[in-house]
Structure formats: structure tokens, C-alpha cells
Design an enzyme around this catalytic site. Structure first.
Site, PDB file in Angstrom:
ATOM      1  N   GLY A  12       0.813  -1.213   0.000  1.00  0.00           N
ATOM      2  CA  GLY A  12       0.000   0.000   0.000  1.00  0.00           C
ATOM      3  C   GLY A  12       0.845   1.261   0.000  1.00  0.00           C
ATOM      4  N   ASP A  13       0.173   2.403  -0.182  1.00  0.00           N
ATOM      5  CA  ASP A  13       0.804   3.728  -0.154  1.00  0.00           C
ATOM      6  C   ASP A  13       1.901   3.897  -1.199  1.00  0.00           C
ATOM      7  OD1 ASP A  13      -0.843   4.330   1.997  1.00  0.00           O
ATOM      8  OD2 ASP A  13       0.628   3.631   3.460  1.00  0.00           O
ATOM      9  N   GLY A  15       1.552   5.330  -4.034  1.00  0.00           N
ATOM     10  CA  GLY A  15       1.383   6.575  -4.779  1.00  0.00           C
ATOM     11  C   GLY A  15       0.278   6.456  -5.827  1.00  0.00           C
ATOM     12  N   LYS A  16      -0.684   5.560  -5.551  1.00  0.00           N
ATOM     13  CA  LYS A  16      -1.759   5.297  -6.507  1.00  0.00           C
ATOM     14  C   LYS A  16      -2.562   6.559  -6.829  1.00  0.00           C
ATOM     15  CE  LYS A  16      -3.188   2.160  -3.573  1.00  0.00           C
ATOM     16  NZ  LYS A  16      -2.040   2.049  -2.649  1.00  0.00           N
ATOM     17  N   GLY A  17      -2.909   7.313  -5.764  1.00  0.00           N
ATOM     18  CA  GLY A  17      -3.724   8.520  -5.958  1.00  0.00           C
ATOM     19  C   GLY A  17      -3.071   9.481  -6.923  1.00  0.00           C
ATOM     20  N   GLY A  40      -5.827   5.938   1.930  1.00  0.00           N
ATOM     21  CA  GLY A  40      -5.554   7.371   1.965  1.00  0.00           C
ATOM     22  C   GLY A  40      -4.734   7.666   0.724  1.00  0.00           C
ATOM     23  N   HIS A  41      -5.359   8.259  -0.263  1.00  0.00           N
ATOM     24  CA  HIS A  41      -4.694   8.503  -1.547  1.00  0.00           C
ATOM     25  C   HIS A  41      -4.397   9.996  -1.691  1.00  0.00           C
ATOM     26  CE1 HIS A  41      -6.387   4.516  -3.379  1.00  0.00           C
ATOM     27  NE2 HIS A  41      -5.666   4.344  -2.291  1.00  0.00           N
ATOM     28  N   ARG A 143     -23.372 -12.932   4.778  1.00  0.00           N
ATOM     29  CA  ARG A 143     -24.712 -12.567   4.275  1.00  0.00           C
ATOM     30  C   ARG A 143     -25.566 -11.833   5.307  1.00  0.00           C
ATOM     31  NH1 ARG A 143     -25.071 -18.611   2.386  1.00  0.00           N
ATOM     32  NH2 ARG A 143     -24.105 -18.679   4.427  1.00  0.00           N
ATOM     33  N   GLN A 221      -5.037  -0.139  -1.164  1.00  0.00           N
ATOM     34  CA  GLN A 221      -4.088  -1.027  -0.489  1.00  0.00           C
ATOM     35  C   GLN A 221      -3.056  -1.538  -1.520  1.00  0.00           C
ATOM     36  OE1 GLN A 221      -7.767  -1.726   0.411  1.00  0.00           O
ATOM     37  NE2 GLN A 221      -7.205   0.060   1.573  1.00  0.00           N
ATOM     38  N   SER A 296      -1.041   8.665   5.548  1.00  0.00           N
ATOM     39  CA  SER A 296      -1.774   9.834   5.056  1.00  0.00           C
ATOM     40  C   SER A 296      -3.005  10.115   5.902  1.00  0.00           C
ATOM     41  CB  SER A 296      -2.240   9.646   3.611  1.00  0.00           C
ATOM     42  OG  SER A 296      -1.510   8.707   2.943  1.00  0.00           O
ATOM     43  N   VAL A 297      -3.576   9.072   6.524  1.00  0.00           N
ATOM     44  CA  VAL A 297      -4.790   9.249   7.309  1.00  0.00           C
ATOM     45  C   VAL A 297      -4.486   9.136   8.793  1.00  0.00           C
ATOM     46  CG1 VAL A 297      -7.073   8.291   7.807  1.00  0.00           C
ATOM     47  CG2 VAL A 297      -6.258   8.368   5.453  1.00  0.00           C
ATOM     48  N   VAL A 409       9.171  11.572  -9.667  1.00  0.00           N
ATOM     49  CA  VAL A 409      10.350  12.139  -9.000  1.00  0.00           C
ATOM     50  C   VAL A 409       9.977  13.177  -7.935  1.00  0.00           C
ATOM     51  CG1 VAL A 409      11.934  11.667 -10.906  1.00  0.00           C
ATOM     52  CG2 VAL A 409      10.649  13.814 -10.891  1.00  0.00           C
TER      53      VAL A 409
HETATM   54  P1  GDP Z   1      -1.491   5.812  -2.159  1.00  0.00           P
HETATM   55  O1  GDP Z   1      -2.235   5.318  -0.963  1.00  0.00           O
HETATM   56  O2  GDP Z   1      -0.942   4.688  -2.972  1.00  0.00           O
HETATM   57  O3  GDP Z   1      -2.267   6.773  -2.997  1.00  0.00           O
HETATM   58  O4  GDP Z   1      -0.226   6.597  -1.582  1.00  0.00           O
HETATM   59  P2  GDP Z   1      -0.235   7.641  -0.353  1.00  0.00           P
HETATM   60  O5  GDP Z   1      -0.844   8.898  -0.808  1.00  0.00           O
HETATM   61  O6  GDP Z   1      -0.768   7.007   0.880  1.00  0.00           O
HETATM   62  O7  GDP Z   1       1.327   7.764  -0.099  1.00  0.00           O
HETATM   63  C1  GDP Z   1       2.196   8.240  -1.067  1.00  0.00           C
HETATM   64  C2  GDP Z   1       2.904   9.477  -0.503  1.00  0.00           C
HETATM   65  O8  GDP Z   1       4.034   9.769  -1.294  1.00  0.00           O
HETATM   66  C3  GDP Z   1       2.043  10.731  -0.544  1.00  0.00           C
HETATM   67  O9  GDP Z   1       2.378  11.547   0.527  1.00  0.00           O
HETATM   68  C4  GDP Z   1       2.436  11.372  -1.879  1.00  0.00           C
HETATM   69  O10 GDP Z   1       2.238  12.782  -1.878  1.00  0.00           O
HETATM   70  C5  GDP Z   1       3.894  11.052  -1.916  1.00  0.00           C
HETATM   71  N1  GDP Z   1       4.476  10.846  -3.263  1.00  0.00           N
HETATM   72  C6  GDP Z   1       3.905  10.303  -4.362  1.00  0.00           C
HETATM   73  N2  GDP Z   1       4.803  10.211  -5.354  1.00  0.00           N
HETATM   74  C7  GDP Z   1       5.966  10.695  -4.879  1.00  0.00           C
HETATM   75  C8  GDP Z   1       7.269  10.852  -5.422  1.00  0.00           C
HETATM   76  O11 GDP Z   1       7.570  10.486  -6.554  1.00  0.00           O
HETATM   77  N3  GDP Z   1       8.221  11.406  -4.604  1.00  0.00           N
HETATM   78  C9  GDP Z   1       7.954  11.791  -3.339  1.00  0.00           C
HETATM   79  N4  GDP Z   1       8.951  12.321  -2.632  1.00  0.00           N
HETATM   80  N5  GDP Z   1       6.730  11.680  -2.804  1.00  0.00           N
HETATM   81  C10 GDP Z   1       5.755  11.115  -3.551  1.00  0.00           C
HETATM   82  P1  IMO Z   2      -3.817   2.747   0.550  1.00  0.00           P
HETATM   83  O1  IMO Z   2      -4.970   2.549  -0.397  1.00  0.00           O
HETATM   84  C1  IMO Z   2      -1.256   0.960   3.588  1.00  0.00           C
HETATM   85  C2  IMO Z   2      -3.092  -2.000   6.256  1.00  0.00           C
HETATM   86  C3  IMO Z   2      -3.251  -1.632   7.715  1.00  0.00           C
HETATM   87  C4  IMO Z   2      -3.145  -3.012   8.354  1.00  0.00           C
HETATM   88  C5  IMO Z   2      -3.866  -3.910   7.353  1.00  0.00           C
HETATM   89  C6  IMO Z   2      -5.318  -4.188   7.678  1.00  0.00           C
HETATM   90  O2  IMO Z   2      -3.689   4.127   1.069  1.00  0.00           O
HETATM   91  O3  IMO Z   2      -2.551   2.188  -0.020  1.00  0.00           O
HETATM   92  P2  IMO Z   2      -7.555  -2.720   7.557  1.00  0.00           P
HETATM   93  O4  IMO Z   2      -7.901  -1.428   8.196  1.00  0.00           O
HETATM   94  O5  IMO Z   2      -7.623  -2.718   6.068  1.00  0.00           O
HETATM   95  O6  IMO Z   2      -8.300  -3.882   8.127  1.00  0.00           O
HETATM   96  O7  IMO Z   2      -5.997  -2.958   7.963  1.00  0.00           O
HETATM   97  O8  IMO Z   2      -3.778  -3.238   6.103  1.00  0.00           O
HETATM   98  N1  IMO Z   2      -3.690  -1.039   5.296  1.00  0.00           N
HETATM   99  C7  IMO Z   2      -2.983  -0.195   4.539  1.00  0.00           C
HETATM  100  N2  IMO Z   2      -1.650   0.051   4.489  1.00  0.00           N
HETATM  101  N3  IMO Z   2      -2.074   1.591   2.735  1.00  0.00           N
HETATM  102  C8  IMO Z   2      -3.404   1.343   2.744  1.00  0.00           C
HETATM  103  O9  IMO Z   2      -4.247   1.872   1.825  1.00  0.00           O
HETATM  104  C9  IMO Z   2      -3.912   0.451   3.710  1.00  0.00           C
HETATM  105  N4  IMO Z   2      -5.155  -0.001   4.015  1.00  0.00           N
HETATM  106  C10 IMO Z   2      -4.993  -0.920   4.974  1.00  0.00           C
HETATM  107  O10 IMO Z   2      -2.224  -0.775   8.127  1.00  0.00           O
HETATM  108  O11 IMO Z   2      -1.807  -3.409   8.409  1.00  0.00           O
HETATM  109 MG    MG Z   3      -2.252   5.552   1.127  1.00  0.00          MG
END
Ligand code: GDP
Ligand code: IMO
Ligand code: MG
Length: 419
Positions: A12-13, A15-17, A40-41, A143, A221, A296-297, A409
């Protein structure tokens, strides 16, 4: 026309958003297909930053239609908070955000159950986001769930029955709680939700495809948190992989087009569970600091480590990735050497398949590459890439067998290089 899917290949995290926002101009519809406000995107552009939780990341690029698909679990209270924050910043979504009638509702008692189960697990807790995700999907599968479409029909009764069942469990555990304020916020959320359009999203999406309108499915995720293929039981409760998009949108497998697999140039994880390449030294600390690796959240510090090609290769296979996207390469800009895990050593033996179980006997085998040691954050095209960075890309493409077509970048929309 087919549905392209963009999803995370790590924990997860990734950088999908940010990338969904960058790709949105190529699509007519952006749709979330699983997960809920555990996501949290983050998006950044024009010196503004937004964090989206249940709403797809395609809302900032023109009048594109955004859909919350049937595979998503939705918390009305958090949905209300999210749309109101967007309304305040001048983004009215009413005419372009549609919600599947079949999406399941997260009840206030689901959140309480999430907290209750976590506290009952003691040291083996999963470290969930506390948003009620597991209990809501549990009710769906057993269900007993409530869906968005239920809001329109005998809702109070259905709600009361579900809550009575949940309260019985909470009382069995001796879990203390105050439901009233949660319920108030939740019902205010229901009123807000009612002002949006509920749709049969499977028909809607398939009609778009028939009419040659391109659709992008936005994962939440990551693959290593998938309920079936992730590091079970330290996973989320939905299928985060490409197949999850078929189920979470009602799209046939043959209707899947490109699969964008997104990963960081290193690796992070929040919550508990195995992480073979995790660093506990100053390199890990530097990644967290430079990469601002805090949830992020939730704001929780993310665990950091080197890229794991055993896990990534597994994710590429499970998802049928056709294009790779590498994020946050700038975070490694000042590292002397870069390490990449190319195998695991388990009881003295080298293993290249992702094992059934990851325990203390699993250690990473690294290949080292020279760092590029140059600030890449202002680069605009791949012609500017330093030789060492090009080598890192080539190395990863060879190991994973898929081209890297986008390199990020920096966090801003503009800091994106399409190859
Ligand atoms: P997501 O859940 O996949 O959408 O990712 P998150 O938003 O939770 O986490 C990605 C974090 O990295 C965010 O704070 C973005 O602003 C930041 N981010 C995304 N791309 C880049 C990058 O290329 N470089 C840096 N330094 N930050 C980035
Ligand atoms: P995005 O979409 C990173 C992790 C939680 C925990 C496990 C189960 O922003 O990438 P849950 O609340 O889903 O039952 O938690 O999954 N987790 C994430 N980690 N990015 C996320 O979403 C996540 N959503 C859940 O930290 O380990
Ligand atoms: Mg996230």
C-alpha cells in the site's frame, strides 16, 4: 473498449492517488473497486494537497465520472466529511460521483468491532486502520451486510437488527463503548449519501465500454495486503489484485486491458506483519524522513526498507501487470548505494518464490547497485536521467520482465515522467 486497472504491488501507499490523477485525462470514468476509508490517496498540484479515502482520485481533472463500485465498503459518516471538505475547497461532485447500490455500508458498530477484535489480539494484533473494514466484509460474506441500496427500503429495521447483533458480540467481549455520538454522525452521513446518485454500477461500467468510453479502475491497499495472496493474516479483507476489479465492478476478465502495477523505488509497510527487507538502521530512518513516510490518514510512521523483488515478482505474476510505474525515486537521490533483494535465504537455501510463511528464518539476499547521487526532482524527461538511475531501471525491468513506463520524482502532479 476495456477497463485498465491501476493497483499497488507492495504493502500500500505506493502513490496510486497521484498517478490516477495524472492518467485521468486519458479516461472517461474512474472507479474504485475494493477497500474503503482504510485507503488514503494523496494528490498534489498547484501547491495544494488532497487526501482521498473513499472517493476515486479522478475528481480533479475536468468533469470525469467517478464511480464507487460494488466491491467498496462505504462509511457514510466519513463519506460526508470527505465530500464536505471537497465542497469547501470548491469541488462539487454531485453530478459526477455515482455510487453502486451494491456497495456495503460500514456501520458504527463495525468500527467498534474492529477496535474490539484488535484489542483482543494483544501482541498479535494486525494494526488495522480501525475503520471497520474487516467486520464489514465479514458481514458481507456471512450474508448479514447492509448495502447502499438498502437505504431506500425499510432501512431503520435492517439497521437495528444488525446493530443488535453487533452489540451482543461487543458485550460478550466486555468491550466498553458509546454508540450514540457515532450513530448521530452516521445518520447525518446517510442523509448526505442520499443526495448522491445510486446506480447499478455493473450496467453503468459495461455500457461505458460498449460506447467506447475508456474506464480506469483504481486499486486501494496493495497486492501484499490481498486477503488471499498477501502476508496472511496481516492483510486487509478484500481482494486488492486485478481479479478484484472484475468482482468489484462486475467486469468480465476478458474486458481487462492494461494493468498498471505501481511500486516505490524502495518499500514501506504500516501495521504489523512480515517485511523481509525492513531496515532498522540510519538508511531506513533516512527513507522515512526524506520520503515523509507517515500514514496519510492515521499519521502512523511507516516501516521502511529496500525494494523486495521476490515479493514484486510475485505481485507482477498474480496481477498480470503489463506496465510498471516507479514512484518516489527522488527519495533515494542521496544514497551512495542502492540495495535490491533478489532472493530470500531460508535455512541456508536460496529461494526466489514468495514463501507460504515469512518468519525469522527468512533473510534477504541483496544485489548492490551504485546510487546516482543527484537531485532528480526537477527533471522533466528521461533524457536527463543519470546513468546510474538508467541502470537501476534496466535492472528492475530485467528482473521483473515488464517495462517501467512512468517514473515519479516528487509528490506533485508535474513531477511525473512518462517514458
Ligand atoms: P497511495 O495510498 O498509494 O495513494 O499513496 P499515499 O498517498 O498514501 O502515499 C504516497 C505518498 O508519497 C504521498 O504523501 C504522496 O504525496 C507522496 N508521493 C507520491 N509520489 C511521490 C514521489 O515520486 N516522490 C515523493 N517524494 N513523494 C511522492
Ligand atoms: P492505501 O490505499 C497501507 C493496512 C493496515 C493493516 C492492514 C489491515 O492508502 O494504499 P484494515 O484497516 O484494512 O483492516 O488494515 O492493512 N492497510 C494499509 N496500508 N495503505 C493502505 O491503503 C492500507 N489499508 C490498509 O495498516 O496493516
Ligand atoms: Mg495511502
Amino acid at each position: 473498449m476495456k477497463v485498465d486497472v491501476l493497483l499497488g504491488l507492495q504493502w500500500g501507499d505506493e502513490g496510486k492517488g497521484k498517478v490516477v490523477d495524472v492518467l485521468t485525462p486519458n479516461y472517461d470514468v474512474i472507479s474504485r473497486f475494493q477497500g474503503g476509508p482504510n485507503a488514503g490517496h494523496t494528490l498534489e498540484f498547484n501547491n495544494k494537497k488532497y487526501v482521498l479515502r473513499s472517493i476515486p482520485s479522478g475528481i480533479f481533472q475536468g468533469d470525469k465520472i467517478n464511480v464507487i463500485g460494488n466491491g467498496v465498503v462505504l462509511d457514510p459518516a466519513l463519506f460526508k466529511e470527505e465530500v464536505e471538505a471537497l465542497e469547501t475547497s470548491g469541488h462539487d461532485l454531485k453530478s459526477r460521483l455515482f455510487i453502486s447500490k451494491k456497495a456495503h455500508l460500514i456501520l458504527p458498530t463495525h468500527r467498534l468491532l474492529d477496535a474490539c477484535y484488535e484489542s483482543g489480539k494483544g501482541n498479535s494484533k494486525i494494526g488495522t486502520t480501525g475503520k471497520g473494514i474487516g467486520p464489514t466484509y465479514t458481514d458481507k460474506v456471512s450474508r448479514n451486510g447492509l448495502r447502499v441500496g438498502d437505504i431506500l427500503n425499510d432501512f431503520e429495521n435492517k439497521y437495528k437488527n444488525a446493530v443488535a447483533r453487533h452489540e451482543e458480540i461487543l458485550n460478550q467481549y466486555g468491550f466498553e463503548y458509546d454508540l450514540k455520538p457515532l450513530e448521530e454522525a452516521w445518520f447525518a452521513g446517510i442523509e448526505k449519501l442520499k443526495s448522491y446518485t445510486f446506480i447499478d454500477s455493473e450496467y453503468f461500467i459495461n455500457r461505458q465500454l460498449e460506447n467506447e468510453k475508456p474506464v480506469l479502475a483504481e486499486g486501494a491497499q496493495g497486492t501484499m495486503l490481498d486477503i488471499d495472496f498477501g502476508s496472511y493474516p496481516f492483510v486487509t479483507s478484500s481482494n486488492t489484485i486485478t481479479a478484484g476489479a472484475c468482482i468489484g465492478l462486475g467486469v468480465a476478465p476478458g474486458k481487462i486491458g492494461e494493468v498498471y502495477g505501481i511500486f516505490k523505488a524502495y518499500c514501506t509497510r504500516v501495521g504489523s506483519g512480515p517485511f523481509p527487507t525492513e531496515l532498522f538502521d540510519e538508511d531506513g530512518e533516512k527513507m522515512r524522513k526524506v520520503g515523509v513516510e507517515f500514514g496519510s490518514v492515521t499519521g502512523r510512521p511507516r516501516r521502511c526498507g529496500w525494494i523486495d523483488l521476490v515479493a514484486l515478482k510475485y505481485a507482477v505474476m498474480i496481477n498480470g501487470v503489463t506496465r510498471l510505474i516507479m514512484m518516489k525515486s527522488d527519495v533515494l537521490d542521496s544514497f551512495e548505494t542502492i540495495k535490491a533483494c533478489i532472493a530470500y535465504k531460508i535455512n541456508g537455501e536460496e529461494v526466489k518464490n514468495f514463501p507460504y510463511e515469512i518468519n525469522e528464518n527468512v533473510s534477504p539476499v541483496y544485489e548492490e547497485l551504485p546510487g546516482w547521487k543527484i537531485d532528480m526532482t526537477k527533471m522533466q524527461s528521461e533524457d536527463e536521467f543519470p546513468e546510474e538511475f538508467k541502470n537501476y531501471l534496466k535492472f528492475l525491468e530485467e528482473k521483473l520482465g515488464v517495462p517501467i513506463t512512468i517514473v515519479s520524482v516528487g509528490p506533485d502532479r508535474a513531477q511525473t515522467i512518462i517514458r
